[in-house]
Design a protein around this motif. Sequence first.
Motif, PDB file in Angstrom:
ATOM      1  N   SER A 137       0.980  -1.261   0.064  1.00 17.28           N
ATOM      2  CA  SER A 137      -0.061   0.163   0.064  1.00 17.28           C
ATOM      3  C   SER A 137       0.960   1.202  -0.099  1.00 17.28           C
ATOM      4  CB  SER A 137      -0.661   0.218   1.227  1.00 17.28           C
ATOM      5  OG  SER A 137      -0.267   0.281   2.330  1.00 17.28           O
ATOM      6  N   LYS A 138       0.340   2.355  -0.414  1.00 21.85           N
ATOM      7  CA  LYS A 138       0.963   3.513  -0.478  1.00 21.85           C
ATOM      8  C   LYS A 138       1.125   4.322   1.123  1.00 21.85           C
ATOM      9  CE  LYS A 138      -0.280   4.854  -5.154  1.00 21.85           C
ATOM     10  NZ  LYS A 138      -1.102   5.616  -5.919  1.00 21.85           N
ATOM     11  N   ASN A 139       0.682   3.378   2.060  1.00 19.55           N
ATOM     12  CA  ASN A 139       1.100   3.918   3.389  1.00 19.55           C
ATOM     13  C   ASN A 139       2.267   3.441   4.051  1.00 19.55           C
ATOM     14  OD1 ASN A 139      -1.566   5.218   3.520  1.00 19.55           O
ATOM     15  ND2 ASN A 139      -2.856   3.372   4.136  1.00 19.55           N
ATOM     16  N   LEU A 140       3.007   2.426   3.488  1.00 18.44           N
ATOM     17  CA  LEU A 140       4.000   1.803   3.696  1.00 18.44           C
ATOM     18  C   LEU A 140       5.233   2.301   3.112  1.00 18.44           C
ATOM     19  CD1 LEU A 140       5.319  -0.689   5.081  1.00 18.44           C
ATOM     20  CD2 LEU A 140       4.962  -2.007   3.156  1.00 18.44           C
ATOM     21  N   ASP A 141       6.050   2.568   4.083  1.00 21.73           N
ATOM     22  CA  ASP A 141       7.463   3.055   3.617  1.00 21.73           C
ATOM     23  C   ASP A 141       8.440   2.381   4.100  1.00 21.73           C
ATOM     24  OD1 ASP A 141       9.994   4.337   3.288  1.00 21.73           O
ATOM     25  OD2 ASP A 141       9.517   6.001   4.893  1.00 21.73           O
ATOM     26  N   ARG A 142       9.103   1.327   3.043  1.00 22.41           N
ATOM     27  CA  ARG A 142      10.105   0.511   3.132  1.00 22.41           C
ATOM     28  C   ARG A 142      11.537   0.726   3.657  1.00 22.41           C
ATOM     29  NH1 ARG A 142       9.554  -4.861   0.680  1.00 22.41           N
ATOM     30  NH2 ARG A 142      11.626  -4.651  -0.123  1.00 22.41           N
ATOM     31  N   ILE A 165       5.098   3.062   8.613  1.00 22.51           N
ATOM     32  CA  ILE A 165       3.935   3.100   8.218  1.00 22.51           C
ATOM     33  C   ILE A 165       3.070   4.188   8.873  1.00 22.51           C
ATOM     34  CG2 ILE A 165       2.577   1.226   9.635  1.00 22.51           C
ATOM     35  CD1 ILE A 165       1.179   0.195   7.160  1.00 22.51           C
ATOM     36  N   ALA A 166       2.180   4.828   8.112  1.00 24.32           N
ATOM     37  CA  ALA A 166       1.280   5.580   8.628  1.00 24.32           C
ATOM     38  C   ALA A 166       0.329   5.237   9.694  1.00 24.32           C
ATOM     39  CB  ALA A 166       0.420   6.374   7.639  1.00 24.32           C
ATOM     40  N   PRO A 167       0.449   5.840  10.889  1.00 19.14           N
ATOM     41  CA  PRO A 167      -0.503   5.434  12.097  1.00 19.14           C
ATOM     42  C   PRO A 167      -1.904   5.485  11.977  1.00 19.14           C
ATOM     43  CG  PRO A 167       0.514   7.731  12.457  1.00 19.14           C
ATOM     44  CD  PRO A 167       1.067   7.082  11.431  1.00 19.14           C
ATOM     45  N   ASP A 168      -2.897   4.791  12.611  1.00 16.35           N
ATOM     46  CA  ASP A 168      -4.073   4.539  12.353  1.00 16.35           C
ATOM     47  C   ASP A 168      -4.646   5.870  13.139  1.00 16.35           C
ATOM     48  OD1 ASP A 168      -4.103   3.837  14.985  1.00 16.35           O
ATOM     49  OD2 ASP A 168      -4.607   1.427  14.622  1.00 16.35           O
ATOM     50  N   ALA A 169      -5.998   5.642  13.376  1.00 10.67           N
ATOM     51  CA  ALA A 169      -6.532   6.862  14.113  1.00 10.67           C
ATOM     52  C   ALA A 169      -6.324   7.042  15.551  1.00 10.67           C
ATOM     53  CB  ALA A 169      -8.291   6.732  14.048  1.00 10.67           C
ATOM     54  N   SER A 170      -5.836   5.706  16.101  1.00 10.68           N
ATOM     55  CA  SER A 170      -5.373   5.774  17.681  1.00 10.68           C
ATOM     56  C   SER A 170      -3.990   6.032  17.809  1.00 10.68           C
ATOM     57  CB  SER A 170      -5.693   4.240  18.131  1.00 10.68           C
ATOM     58  OG  SER A 170      -5.040   3.425  17.497  1.00 10.68           O
ATOM     59  N   GLY A 171      -3.453   6.278  16.633  1.00  8.11           N
ATOM     60  CA  GLY A 171      -1.794   6.624  16.773  1.00  8.11           C
ATOM     61  C   GLY A 171      -0.954   5.239  16.602  1.00  8.11           C
ATOM     62  N   LYS A 172      -1.604   4.218  16.333  1.00 12.00           N
ATOM     63  CA  LYS A 172      -0.854   2.819  16.345  1.00 12.00           C
ATOM     64  C   LYS A 172      -0.396   2.361  15.041  1.00 12.00           C
ATOM     65  CE  LYS A 172      -1.127  -1.706  18.126  1.00 12.00           C
ATOM     66  NZ  LYS A 172      -2.200  -2.676  19.127  1.00 12.00           N
ATOM     67  N   LYS A 173       1.002   2.150  14.594  1.00 11.91           N
ATOM     68  CA  LYS A 173       1.462   1.609  13.452  1.00 11.91           C
ATOM     69  C   LYS A 173       1.072   0.302  13.152  1.00 11.91           C
ATOM     70  CE  LYS A 173       4.872   5.145  13.457  1.00 11.91           C
ATOM     71  NZ  LYS A 173       6.580   5.591  13.276  1.00 11.91           N
ATOM     72  N   ASP A 229       4.361  -0.928  15.070  1.00 12.11           N
ATOM     73  CA  ASP A 229       3.972  -1.307  16.592  1.00 12.11           C
ATOM     74  C   ASP A 229       3.392  -2.801  16.468  1.00 12.11           C
ATOM     75  OD1 ASP A 229       4.567   1.263  17.638  1.00 12.11           O
ATOM     76  OD2 ASP A 229       2.912   1.954  16.671  1.00 12.11           O
ATOM     77  N   GLU A 230       2.674  -3.183  15.375  1.00 13.40           N
ATOM     78  CA  GLU A 230       1.891  -4.376  15.097  1.00 13.40           C
ATOM     79  C   GLU A 230       1.853  -4.701  13.983  1.00 13.40           C
ATOM     80  OE1 GLU A 230      -1.625  -5.419  17.663  1.00 13.40           O
ATOM     81  OE2 GLU A 230      -2.468  -5.104  15.807  1.00 13.40           O
ATOM     82  N   ILE A 231       1.894  -6.116  13.823  1.00 14.00           N
ATOM     83  CA  ILE A 231       1.820  -6.866  12.258  1.00 14.00           C
ATOM     84  C   ILE A 231       0.541  -7.950  12.687  1.00 14.00           C
ATOM     85  CG2 ILE A 231       2.300  -8.472  10.573  1.00 14.00           C
ATOM     86  CD1 ILE A 231       5.231  -7.715  10.965  1.00 14.00           C
ATOM     87  N   ARG A 232      -0.602  -7.371  11.940  1.00 13.09           N
ATOM     88  CA  ARG A 232      -1.731  -8.059  11.863  1.00 13.09           C
ATOM     89  C   ARG A 232      -1.852  -9.005  10.757  1.00 13.09           C
ATOM     90  NH1 ARG A 232      -6.805  -7.921  14.417  1.00 13.09           N
ATOM     91  NH2 ARG A 232      -6.041  -6.248  15.814  1.00 13.09           N
ATOM     92  N   MET A 233      -1.875 -10.301  10.685  1.00 13.12           N
ATOM     93  CA  MET A 233      -1.675 -11.281   9.828  1.00 13.12           C
ATOM     94  C   MET A 233      -2.923 -11.954   9.556  1.00 13.12           C
ATOM     95  SD  MET A 233       1.732 -13.855   9.277  1.00 13.12           S
ATOM     96  CE  MET A 233       2.853 -12.366   9.596  1.00 13.12           C
ATOM     97  N   TYR A 234      -3.505 -12.104   8.221  1.00  9.17           N
ATOM     98  CA  TYR A 234      -4.816 -12.746   8.042  1.00  9.17           C
ATOM     99  C   TYR A 234      -4.188 -14.156   7.426  1.00  9.17           C
ATOM    100  CZ  TYR A 234      -6.913  -8.217   9.090  1.00  9.17           C
ATOM    101  OH  TYR A 234      -7.152  -6.897   9.571  1.00  9.17           O
ATOM    102  N   PRO A 235      -5.053 -15.159   7.478  1.00  9.20           N
ATOM    103  CA  PRO A 235      -4.766 -16.527   7.223  1.00  9.20           C
ATOM    104  C   PRO A 235      -4.753 -16.655   5.713  1.00  9.20           C
ATOM    105  CG  PRO A 235      -7.079 -16.505   8.017  1.00  9.20           C
ATOM    106  CD  PRO A 235      -6.305 -14.906   8.562  1.00  9.20           C
ATOM    107  N   SER A 236      -3.759 -17.424   5.331  1.00 11.36           N
ATOM    108  CA  SER A 236      -3.666 -17.668   3.545  1.00 11.36           C
ATOM    109  C   SER A 236      -2.534 -18.664   3.507  1.00 11.36           C
ATOM    110  CB  SER A 236      -3.577 -16.310   2.903  1.00 11.36           C
ATOM    111  OG  SER A 236      -2.297 -16.004   2.777  1.00 11.36           O
ATOM    112  N   VAL A 249      -4.643  -4.770   3.357  1.00 13.63           N
ATOM    113  CA  VAL A 249      -3.314  -5.229   3.003  1.00 13.63           C
ATOM    114  C   VAL A 249      -2.311  -4.095   2.683  1.00 13.63           C
ATOM    115  CG1 VAL A 249      -1.971  -6.497   1.235  1.00 13.63           C
ATOM    116  CG2 VAL A 249      -4.382  -7.303   1.707  1.00 13.63           C
ATOM    117  N   ASP A 250      -1.206  -4.056   3.425  1.00 19.33           N
ATOM    118  CA  ASP A 250      -0.113  -3.162   3.378  1.00 19.33           C
ATOM    119  C   ASP A 250       0.939  -3.812   2.904  1.00 19.33           C
ATOM    120  OD1 ASP A 250      -1.406  -0.723   4.725  1.00 19.33           O
ATOM    121  OD2 ASP A 250      -1.633  -2.321   6.380  1.00 19.33           O
ATOM    122  N   TYR A 251       1.245  -4.908   2.808  1.00 16.63           N
ATOM    123  CA  TYR A 251       2.237  -5.698   2.043  1.00 16.63           C
ATOM    124  C   TYR A 251       1.776  -7.346   1.931  1.00 16.63           C
ATOM    125  CZ  TYR A 251       6.758  -7.702   1.300  1.00 16.63           C
ATOM    126  OH  TYR A 251       7.918  -8.230   0.678  1.00 16.63           O
ATOM    127  N   ALA A 252       2.318  -7.643   0.778  1.00 17.02           N
ATOM    128  CA  ALA A 252       2.020  -8.896   0.236  1.00 17.02           C
ATOM    129  C   ALA A 252       2.794  -9.264  -0.883  1.00 17.02           C
ATOM    130  CB  ALA A 252       0.617  -9.393   0.023  1.00 17.02           C
TER     131      ALA A 252
END
Length: 539
Positions: A238-243, A264-272, A475-482, A498-501
């Motif tokens: 995604s364009k939110n991600l800076d590698r 990565i750009a933080p969400d509304a709560s300030g969490k990356k 701060d956190e990686i949230r991984m969905y099953p695949s 999806v920010d990275y795949a």
Amino acid sequence: MKRFLSVLLALMMLLSMTSVMAEATNSNQLSDPRVRQALTHAIDVQAIIDSLMASKSTAAITMAPPGEWRSPNVKAYEYNPDKARELLKEAGWDSNRVLDVVYYYGDQMTVDLLTAIQAYWAEVGVQMNMRKLEGDLASQLWVPPSDPVNGPSAVEWDIAYAAVAALSMGDYYDRYQGGYSSNSYNPTDAKMDELIAATNATADVEKQIAAYHALEEYENEIQLNIPLYHQPVYIVQSKNLDRGGAPYGNDQFIYNWDIVNWDIAPDASGKKVLRTNGGPAEFFETPFFNPGFIMSQKVLFDRLIIADENLTPKFPGLASEYSLSEDGLTLEMTLREGIKWHDGEAITPEDIRGSVELATKAQTNPVILTTFKALEGYEEYAAGTADHISGITNEGNKMTFKFAKINPNILLAFTQFAPLPMKYFEGVEPTLIQQADYWQKPIGSGPFKLTEVKMGEYALYVPFEEYYGGKAKIDEIRMYPSGESDPNLVKNAAAGQVDYAYTKSVEDVLALEGMDNMVVTPVEVRYTRVLYVNKFPHQ
């Protein structure tokens, strides 16, 4: 007259040799090269590439993709249904036989491709049914028979649609050796074994290329399996991600992607939060067989040596330093001080040695396995006459690996091999390693540790604060099953999940390229889709 008789005798011997080559080697008709050649001639691979893949792939002639590593003498089995019928007739093909074709990918294109092949084969009088495998794939696909010469087969299928993501050229071909740990389909062939041995007998690149050319020509002559096509890997972000300037490489393997410096750009709560796929559906995948093909293997585990984006061994990892002797037979490395598993326990030389020994008995990537089997003392350990591989020793944190013979991929193997905390594998049967309780919530050594998992829904990871490479910015990686092919990638990307795949699905790429929030980067790799033909007789 005497010269005429000599020529006639030589011709008769040649014809006799040719007829032997062109016959079934056992009761399974698929062991007949003419049948495999016919099945290949019957498929219009280029038409499939053009229609299903938007011409984004390349038709395969051998397992080796185009380039200097592929012999210029190999021939294409062009689409020719008449030739296919002729060969099947010569081989006495039983038109009542229904081939059992299996696959494990979850994308629609796989189903479409196999449906097309089913129709092509029906045109020449060959019937097939297809079915998708679920669960522990290694035990269903790659278990060799106890008798690698005569069988019978230890797996149920006739043909398996699969792929090889080759780390090295040996990753394509070492698996064809008789009795190899994942060779469930190819009876021992003395000539094939001799040609493979020649590719592993030198570290000289020019000699390696020549040896692979000879091997490919024999593979092509007998049409060992049915190579279909080569394709690139596509990295999606995604364009939110800076590698952070990290290089792009083959994401099916491990290289220096420097994830601790991704942001990565933080969400509304300030969490990356970085959202990605590759989470577990029923269990976490062992990193031994496919070292980095899903995200969990990349972030949970670290390696002793790190490769660059071209998969060239280059950087220290869990080992702070390493050196390979001039004769290529002794590798020395020093483990970093203070490195730990995610449970806080120290990573020890005993963990490294135990992991290497475990890998020699488990389902393991061919490059890694071939390297470890070259260690001094491996034969005695494998035979059960020694408790450990004698070629692995240590003095404190300094480890020495002594090899009995040249292996061209010693450093490369260690860039992909992930050591495991051995205390969690006590009493585990190596061939059933994937079924160990450990894989429900694994303890690793990588930059992120697992904090929460709900199988089939999500897995959460946070930075490992004691990681030697520093604490990650995310701060956190949230991984969905695949699995390897994520059927939900496009849907999740459109929903901002999806920010990275990475993907190999051209169908997905065409959809993702049309999304404003996503960037797709193609990377040319050694990746070949193939139909493995099981030549062993069945029970």
